[in-house]
Design a protein around this motif. Structure first.
Motif, PDB file in Angstrom:
ATOM      1  N   ILE A  39       0.827  -1.205   0.000  1.00 42.51           N
ATOM      2  CA  ILE A  39       0.000   0.000   0.000  1.00 42.51           C
ATOM      3  C   ILE A  39       0.864   1.260   0.000  1.00 42.51           C
ATOM      4  CG2 ILE A  39      -1.603   1.346   1.447  1.00 42.51           C
ATOM      5  CD1 ILE A  39      -2.831  -1.415   2.248  1.00 42.51           C
ATOM      6  N   ASN A  85      -9.527  -2.635   1.178  1.00 47.13           N
ATOM      7  CA  ASN A  85      -9.849  -1.249   1.519  1.00 47.13           C
ATOM      8  C   ASN A  85      -9.868  -1.037   3.031  1.00 47.13           C
ATOM      9  OD1 ASN A  85     -10.041  -0.295  -1.122  1.00 47.13           O
ATOM     10  ND2 ASN A  85     -12.178  -0.924  -1.307  1.00 47.13           N
ATOM     11  N   LYS A 101      -6.319  -0.636   3.953  1.00 44.77           N
ATOM     12  CA  LYS A 101      -5.896   0.719   3.585  1.00 44.77           C
ATOM     13  C   LYS A 101      -6.357   1.734   4.629  1.00 44.77           C
ATOM     14  CE  LYS A 101      -6.253   2.032  -0.747  1.00 44.77           C
ATOM     15  NZ  LYS A 101      -6.825   2.226  -2.114  1.00 44.77           N
ATOM     16  N   LYS A 132      -4.045   4.233   6.985  1.00 47.43           N
ATOM     17  CA  LYS A 132      -4.305   5.658   7.178  1.00 47.43           C
ATOM     18  C   LYS A 132      -4.457   5.990   8.662  1.00 47.43           C
ATOM     19  CE  LYS A 132      -6.463   6.881   2.748  1.00 47.43           C
ATOM     20  NZ  LYS A 132      -5.731   8.144   2.504  1.00 47.43           N
TER      21      LYS A 132
END
Length: 248
Positions: A90, A124, A127, A131
């Motif tokens: 990522i 996702n 991900k 973050k």
């Protein structure tokens, strides 16, 4: 050449070990009687790399929490190891290609018990976790991902009870579209982490309760597994009515 990413220093020998171990685990899943996976000795013979070098690199991977030793010369990749591989992918590390990332994602799905979700949904979600780590300035080596439900703490703001969960996470992470694409996985994590009630219609709701105001119990519905809508972070008037009847 050593690549240093967020405290993880890996070179091509580290990656050779990881690729063969993942390839070996995939072969085992095919139920072939002739395939036993790859020991360090087998990797040494195939790649013409010193067995001593492979042992040193394997020890370094163990220190990172990426590998665990099964028996002499035989290792397996941990849940944290699969997560770190995806983290490197990522964050655009050249060490991890699409094939390795895809294989790692599918093994992580299995370890987390998320086979009911698509690869895209789980990717996702990972991900989002990356973050969240960046938002909190955490090292990938310093987090625990063995327990899937607890990973959701990486993306939950400290104070979010006054807002719907989807809105709170979107504001905290700063990516509403990504939150929406991983919503079902987020919902499952919350349902497994927070107290839940099963309603008369068969739906399951995760609640946050923080006291009373007069005779009324103060709470917020965090997530739902609805018979009609499935996993959702959305508000449901019917569910709220049933919850109100249940806890008052």
């Amino acid at each position: 050449m050593v690549h240093l990413v967020n405290g993880v220093a890996l070179d091509m020998v580290h990656m050779i070990i990881l690729k063969y171990l993942i390839l070996g685990s995939r072969f085992k899943e095919s139920n072939s009687r002739d395939v036993e996976g790859f020991s360090l000795y087998k990797i040494s013979m195939i790649e013409n790399v010193s067995i001593a070098t492979l042992y040193r690199r394997a020890l370094e991977l163990m220190n990172y929490g990426i590998l665990t030793k099964m028996s002499r010369g035989n290792y397996t990749i941990t849940t944290k190891g699969y997560f770190i591989i995806l983290y490197l992918y990522i964050t655009r590390s050249r060490l991890v290609d699409n094939e390795l990332a895809t294989a790692s994602l599918r093994r992580l799905k299995q370890n987390w018990g998320l086979e009911e979700f698509s690869d895209d949904e789980v990717f996702n979600y990972v991900k989002l976790l990356v973050k969240g780590m960046e938002r909190r300035r955490l090292s990938v080596l310093g987090i625990c991902v063995d327990s899937f439900p607890r990973t959701v703490f990486l993306i939950l703001p400290e104070k979010f009870r006054k807002k719907p969960v989807r809105e709170a996470i979107s504001e905290y992470i700063g990516d509403e579209a990504l939150v929406k694409s991983a919503e079902r996985v987020i919902t499952k994590a919350i349902l497994e982490l927070f107290p839940t009630v099963t309603l008369k219609d068969g739906c399951e709701a995760a609640l946050m309760v923080w006291g009373r105001q007069g005779d009324a119990i103060r709470y917020r519905t965090l997530a739902l597994r609805c018979r009609i809508h499935g996993y959702t972070l959305g508000e449901c008037p019917v569910a709220n009515s049933l919850i109100s009847l249940l806890i008052h």
